[in-house]
Design a protein around this motif. Structure first.
Motif, PDB file in Angstrom:
ATOM      1  N   LEU A 248      40.810  35.221  37.218  1.00  0.00           N
ATOM      2  CA  LEU A 248      40.741  33.867  36.661  1.00  0.00           C
ATOM      3  C   LEU A 248      41.213  32.841  37.699  1.00  0.00           C
ATOM      4  N   LEU A 249      42.316  33.182  38.374  1.00  0.00           N
ATOM      5  CA  LEU A 249      42.872  32.243  39.344  1.00  0.00           C
ATOM      6  C   LEU A 249      42.091  32.282  40.668  1.00  0.00           C
ATOM      7  N   VAL A 250      41.501  33.431  40.977  1.00  0.00           N
ATOM      8  CA  VAL A 250      40.629  33.499  42.162  1.00  0.00           C
ATOM      9  C   VAL A 250      39.434  32.563  41.958  1.00  0.00           C
ATOM     10  N   GLU A 251      38.861  32.606  40.746  1.00  0.00           N
ATOM     11  CA  GLU A 251      37.748  31.696  40.448  1.00  0.00           C
ATOM     12  C   GLU A 251      38.184  30.244  40.584  1.00  0.00           C
ATOM     13  N   GLY A 252      39.413  29.961  40.140  1.00  0.00           N
ATOM     14  CA  GLY A 252      39.944  28.611  40.277  1.00  0.00           C
ATOM     15  C   GLY A 252      39.951  28.160  41.728  1.00  0.00           C
ATOM     16  N   GLN A 253      40.310  29.074  42.635  1.00  0.00           N
ATOM     17  CA  GLN A 253      40.288  28.751  44.055  1.00  0.00           C
ATOM     18  C   GLN A 253      38.849  28.552  44.542  1.00  0.00           C
ATOM     19  N   MET A 254      37.946  29.426  44.090  1.00  0.00           N
ATOM     20  CA  MET A 254      36.559  29.355  44.555  1.00  0.00           C
ATOM     21  C   MET A 254      35.883  28.064  44.106  1.00  0.00           C
ATOM     22  N   ILE A 255      36.185  27.651  42.887  1.00  0.00           N
ATOM     23  CA  ILE A 255      35.581  26.416  42.358  1.00  0.00           C
ATOM     24  C   ILE A 255      36.249  25.198  43.009  1.00  0.00           C
ATOM     25  N   GLY A 256      37.588  25.191  42.980  1.00  0.00           N
ATOM     26  CA  GLY A 256      38.325  24.055  43.537  1.00  0.00           C
ATOM     27  C   GLY A 256      38.030  23.856  45.014  1.00  0.00           C
ATOM     28  N   GLY A 257      37.949  24.961  45.749  1.00  0.00           N
ATOM     29  CA  GLY A 257      37.660  24.887  47.178  1.00  0.00           C
ATOM     30  C   GLY A 257      36.255  24.393  47.431  1.00  0.00           C
ATOM     31  N   PHE A 258      35.329  24.828  46.590  1.00  0.00           N
ATOM     32  CA  PHE A 258      33.948  24.362  46.757  1.00  0.00           C
ATOM     33  C   PHE A 258      33.888  22.844  46.592  1.00  0.00           C
ATOM     34  N   VAL A 259      34.514  22.350  45.539  1.00  0.00           N
ATOM     35  CA  VAL A 259      34.405  20.914  45.246  1.00  0.00           C
ATOM     36  C   VAL A 259      35.121  20.086  46.322  1.00  0.00           C
ATOM     37  N   MET A 260      36.240  20.587  46.833  1.00  0.00           N
ATOM     38  CA  MET A 260      36.893  19.887  47.932  1.00  0.00           C
ATOM     39  C   MET A 260      35.977  19.890  49.164  1.00  0.00           C
ATOM     40  N   GLY A 261      35.322  21.017  49.397  1.00  0.00           N
ATOM     41  CA  GLY A 261      34.387  21.117  50.520  1.00  0.00           C
ATOM     42  C   GLY A 261      33.193  20.186  50.331  1.00  0.00           C
ATOM     43  N   GLN A 262      32.689  20.135  49.106  1.00  0.00           N
ATOM     44  CA  GLN A 262      31.568  19.246  48.781  1.00  0.00           C
ATOM     45  C   GLN A 262      31.975  17.787  48.998  1.00  0.00           C
ATOM     46  N   SER A 263      33.196  17.473  48.566  1.00  0.00           N
ATOM     47  CA  SER A 263      33.697  16.111  48.680  1.00  0.00           C
ATOM     48  C   SER A 263      33.786  15.709  50.153  1.00  0.00           C
ATOM     49  N   ARG A 264      34.292  16.632  50.976  1.00  0.00           N
ATOM     50  CA  ARG A 264      34.390  16.360  52.405  1.00  0.00           C
ATOM     51  C   ARG A 264      33.005  16.253  53.025  1.00  0.00           C
ATOM     52  N   ALA A 265      32.085  17.106  52.551  1.00  0.00           N
ATOM     53  CA  ALA A 265      30.746  17.138  53.135  1.00  0.00           C
ATOM     54  C   ALA A 265      29.966  15.860  52.819  1.00  0.00           C
ATOM     55  N   LEU A 266      30.132  15.343  51.605  1.00  0.00           N
ATOM     56  CA  LEU A 266      29.243  14.271  51.154  1.00  0.00           C
ATOM     57  C   LEU A 266      29.884  12.889  51.087  1.00  0.00           C
ATOM     58  N   TYR A 267      31.190  12.806  50.836  1.00  0.00           N
ATOM     59  CA  TYR A 267      31.749  11.488  50.515  1.00  0.00           C
ATOM     60  C   TYR A 267      32.877  11.001  51.426  1.00  0.00           C
TER      61      TYR A 267
END
Lengths: 830, 160
Positions: free
Chosen positions: A694-713
């Motif tokens: 459950l917490l691994v998924e939290g890292q995978m999702i949270g990390g993706f969105v932080m990466g997306q944020s850095r990539a796009l905005y």
């Protein structure tokens, strides 16, 4: 459309490599009661009720408040500071300036002042501190401090700053204290340089069928942890300093304070309660020494410094901007025969962590691939801008942004599938040598499986779905990533467990808790090993250097691996002490005892047992005789077989593990606005063992969105004075709830690493590394548009489409016109 | 020049002297002790100071305390009763809709508002996303937060 479709999968890999079976029964046979279960974070109750305490919330009796005066000049000598009027503001107790603290600090290069000493280095550089009995009084006084500057020429561009005639920020660079792994170049603005050399680069490129090169860049960014920096310091008259700080690594704060202030370490007590996010931005040393000195200056009273968001943007370290360049050569079969890269990190006014981030970008420049001929150089360069520090990923997002994009470009040039090219070149555990010339351990994970899962999850090879409008285009892209902790070769960790009367356990660890989930996983390990309910395992949220077990730092995705390993040793230690007592009580050899379900029992005769409650404080016989005593277990971990890197070639063994991962995206691009929307995310990581999925998924999702944020905005914008022009969350945009993908595919692959706890490796950082390259590759593949500078914001993508694919833009425009015409006709017909 | 205002916070009447420039968030935190009200931006951008005032979710860092005179206010501290979490809080725990926890009070209050406001109708994930767009979380990536709100809404509908 449903919000999410999580496809959850564990892939166990007991055999891999070249047919070598290397995993013991620890991994293949054992069944777990708690490990591997989806368990909510242990601290969730405190957090949902708003009752968890952060330094931001703390107040001490008699506490005073500090505010910092910011420089208005990018580079200038301080001729004089007049604060006489400020001292007349009711409530103002004192004003401090740089002259009060004539020494420098810094984690790797001792280049930092507490307050500007004689000259300022960027617009925002703290010049003076006001200490008052309220924040408001301190704020009033800020405007009454007059600083007389003598301007110096300033330099804002890192390339300009490397030139011999550039104005020098640190003329004393040669006299600063420097850690052994770092090489500043005195007489220049180069805070560190690193060189990696492997094989023969010329010979490598001569074998290449295609050679592709390109310039890339990443802008300065802010961590935007939601709790801004906060420190309370109480310098006591008895010579002790108590610090409450929103910091990731309490022991590093203590060590660096002790080193820079020349104080005995034991007299510095660092306390860290809940931390409102860190992401690397609260690693190392922050305002602690300054606030401690202010506390002494005002007569040994506690002083609090809390930055507002705008102060945070202007004077606390952010993330370095990077100019990158890379050149890759592929032979006709798709093998990478040579790779060359250069990274110039714009470190701002101080080196802080950026000297090590740039070094890491250099030594890990070859990513997940085996590349026999490689040359990479990396520099951290001073400029008259805000200083910079570590961010989640630590050099890997930067080097992957270059390498993972070049792979796709080279594959296209060669006419090969980029997945095929990756597969052909991925490191082979047990066989391959990394860029630093270290042979990859055979249980390092399964990079091929990671790539396979990303491609499968994304439906690689299948056409992207139709977009909602003809002027929008859907595209797919992927990238792989690798990440290991960047730590000194002798970094260590420890853990202590102590039993309470009811056989519950207190766990003492030093690893910081800013939401990664490590603490919950550590508690689960204790519960599993003693067979006790998770409710009976307690990990206090407060870390104190005086009574938590030591750990070097909470960085680099190391916490679970290092502190978890130490904890397992502590558990073994406690178990052996319990068995020694139980052996006398049950009259059997220690070897014949087992501990499970909260009992110690005789193997084969589980009905012959003593509950742990009757043994953990000592065992009492019927007549009152007693043996044993309170059980405490202790354990240690130290990095094994890591080395310093060769100063000329960068060769050696820098990490204790590498976690392999990959990211795939499906994006929808509006050809007329350049707006990129991520509609689907695929994340796959080989983490050895998911202690808590459950917490691994939290890292995978949270990390993706932080990466997306850095990539796009995300992008810090500087004005002509080098000042941060967007110091707030309106003009510095970070991803919000409506921005995230609707469809998620999360894959956890479990190829255990023998020396990790239950085979686990770290996950916290790798989750954001491949996101930007995956999005960039999607634009490249699906649109034929090459965007090499982050962020891939709408304006930049729009320009790229118009320049590189004008026909695509025209077609989209016609489609829009057509639709408007049709709509207009249908309206007029009515 | 202070002014005495009256607030009903989590069901309790409170009188407090405030200056005309003081913000509601600061008064709740520093004068009345509701430390669950956080500030992350100081200017209404991040949503961490979200409370429910007279039934509406508002950002308390851009409201003057004097404007709130006579208001009925709910903060995150008022949701759990005798250690029992509200359905929204409980869903956040179960779905791990939090990591560092600093934005959690703001999200919980925004979510309470969404769930109550829509208690009699279905809500779509898209509506939840939009409704949460005023609050920033840097850790979770929002997905588990959105899942928590949807789950709490489902549970409340079943109970009713």
């Amino acid at each position: 459309m449903p919000l999410t479709a999580i496809h959850y999968l564990h892939v166990s890999q007991p055999r891999h490599g070249r047919g070598v079976t290397l995993l013991g029964s620890q991994f293949t046979v054992r069944e777990f009661k708690i490990i591997g279960k989806r368990i909510p974070p242990k601290d969730a109750f405190d957090k949902v009720t708003g009752t968890g305490t952060y330094v931001y919330d703390m107040e001490l009796p008699g506490m005073l408040y500090a505010k910092l005066v910011q420089s208005t000049k990018p580079h200038a000598k301080i001729k004089g500071i007049d604060y006489s009027k400020a001292l007349q503001v009711p409530g103002v107790v004192s004003v401090a300036t740089g002259r009060d603290f004539p020494f420098r600090i810094g984690i790797y290069v001792g280049d930092r002042d507490l307050l500007a000493i004689d000259k300022v280095l960027w617009v925002g550089h703290p010049v003076a501190a006001v200490i008052a009995d309220s924040v408001r009084a301190a704020e009033k006084a800020l405007d009454l401090i007059y600083i007389d500057y003598d301007p110096l020429p300033a330099v804002f561009d890192p390339i300009e700053s490397m030139k011999p005639d550039a104005p020098l920020l640190h003329p004393d660079l040669g006299r600063y204290r420097v850690s052994p792994a770092f090489k500043p170049r005195p007489g220049t603005n180069i805070a560190n340089e690193f060189h990696l050399k492997r094989g023969d680069i010329e010979k490598g490129f001569s074998k290449a069928e295609v050679v592709v090169e390109g310039d890339f860049s990443l802008p300065f960014m802010s961590h935007v942890y939601m709790e801004t920096q906060a420190v309370i310091a109480h310098y006591r008259q008895n010579g002790y300093i108590d610090l409450w700080t929103s910091a990731q690594s309490p022991f590093a704060v203590r060590y660096l304070m002790g080193m820079s202030l020349g104080m005995p370490m034991g007299r510095i007590r660092v306390h860290v309660p809940y931390i409102g996010g860190g992401f690397g931005g609260k690693a190392g040393l922050g305002w602690e020494p300054l606030v401690a000195m202010l506390s002494r200056k005002v007569g040994y009273k506690p002083v609090k410094l809390l930055l507002t968001r705008s102060e945070q943007f202007r004077l606390a370290p952010v993330v370095a901007g990077v100019r990158g360049w890379g050149k890759i050569g592929l032979d006709r079969n798709g093998r990478i025969v040579a790779y060359q890269a250069r990274f110039i990190f714009d470190s701002g006014a101080f080196g802080d962590y950026t000297v090590n981030v740039s070094r890491t970008a250099g030594y890990a420049c070859t990513g997940s691939y085996e590349i026999e001929n490689a040359e990479c150089e990396s520099y951290a360069v001073y400029t008259n801008k805000i200083p910079t520090t570590a961010l989640r990923g630590f050099g890997y997002p930067e080097n992957h942004w270059v390498l993972e994009r070049l792979i796709d470009k080279a594959a296209k040039e060669l006419g090969m599938d980029p997945v095929k090219v990756r597969s052909l070149n991925l490191l082979k555990p047990g066989v391959s040598y990394t860029g630093t010339g270290a042979r990859l351990r055979e249980d390092a994970g399964n990079p091929q499986k990671v790539l396979e899962e990303v491609a499968k999850g994304l439906g690689w090879g299948e056409k992207a779905r139709d977009s909602s409008k003809p002027w929008r285009v859907r595209a797919k892209g992927l990238a792989v990533s690798v990440k290991g902790p960047s730590q000194p070769p002798d970094a260590s960790a420890s853990a202590i467990i102590k039993f309470n009367e009811d056989a519950s356990v207190d766990v003492l660890v030093g690893t910081g808790n800013f939401g990664q989930g490590t603490v919950t996983s550590l508690a689960m390990i204790v519960a599993e090993e003693f067979g006790i309910p998770l409710d009976k395992v307690h990990v206090h949220e407060l870390r104190s250097t005086n009574d938590s077990a030591y750990t070097w730092q909470t960085v680099g995705s190391r916490g679970l691996f290092t502190d978890g390993s130490a904890l397992l040793e502590a558990i073994r230690d406690a178990k052996s002490k319990i068995k020694r007592v139980a052996s006398a009580a049950l009259r059997v050899s220690e070897d014949h005892l087992e501990i499970a379900d909260g009992k110690v029992y005789v193997k084969g005769k589980p009905w012959h047992y003593i509950p742990l409650e009757r043994i953990v404080m000592g065992y009492t016989f019927e007549n009152g005789n007693a043996i044993g005593g309170p059980i405490i277990g202790s354990g240690r971990h130290i990095a094994e077989l890591n080395t310093y890197l060769d100063p000329d070639t960068g060769q050696g063994t820098p990490t204790i593990f590498y976690t392999f991962g990959g990211t795939g995206v499906e994006v929808e691009v509006d050809l007329l606005t350049g707006e990129v929307k991520v509609v689907k995310a695929v994340q796959a990581f080989d983490i050895g063992k998911a202690i808590n999925p459950l917490l691994v998924e939290g890292q995978m999702i949270g990390g993706f969105v932080m990466g997306q944020s850095r990539a796009l905005y995300e992008e810090i914008i500087f004005d002509e004075m080098g000042a941060v022009a967007n110091p707030n969350l309106s003009f510095y945009y970070v991803a919000r709830a409506p921005d995230i993908p609707e469809e998620w595919v999360l894959r956890i692959i479990e190829t255990p690493q023998t020396d990790g706890p239950y085979g686990a490796r770290g996950i916290g950082e790798n989750v954001m590394i491949a996101v930007a390259p995956a999005i960039g590759n999607a634009l490249f593949h699906g649109l034929g548009v090459d965007v090499r500078h982050l962020p891939m914001k709408a304006e930049r993508v729009w320009r790229a489409i118009r320049e590189q694919r004008p026909e695509l833009y025209q077609k989209a425009l016609s489609a829009l016109k057509e639709e408007i015409r049709r709509e207009y006709e249908s309206l007029t017909r009515r | 020049m202070g002014q005495v205002i009256t607030l009903k916070v989590n069901g309790v009447l409170r009188e407090v002297e405030v200056e005309p420039y003081e913000l509601l968030a600061d008064v709740l935190r520093d004068k009345l002790g509701y430390k669950g009200v956080k500030k992350g931006c100081w200017r209404g951008e991040c949503g961490l100071c979200t409370i429910i005032m007279n039934g509406e979710a508002v950002k308390s860092c851009i409201i003057l305390a004097v404007e709130a005179d006579g208001a009925e206010i709910e903060t995150v501290e008022g949701l759990a009763r005798n250690g029992r979490l509200s359905p929204v809080q409980d869903a956040y725990v179960k779905n791990a809709g939090l990591q560092c926890g600093f934005c959690t009070p703001g999200f919980i209050m925004a979510s309470e508002y969404i769930v109550r406001r829509n208690a009699n109708r279905e809500i779509t994930p898209g509506e939840v996303r939009s409704a949460l767009s005023g609050t920033i979380c840097r850790c979770t990536g929002y997905k588990q937060i959105i899942d928590s709100v949807l789950e709490a809404h489902r549970r409340i509908k079943i109970v009713r």
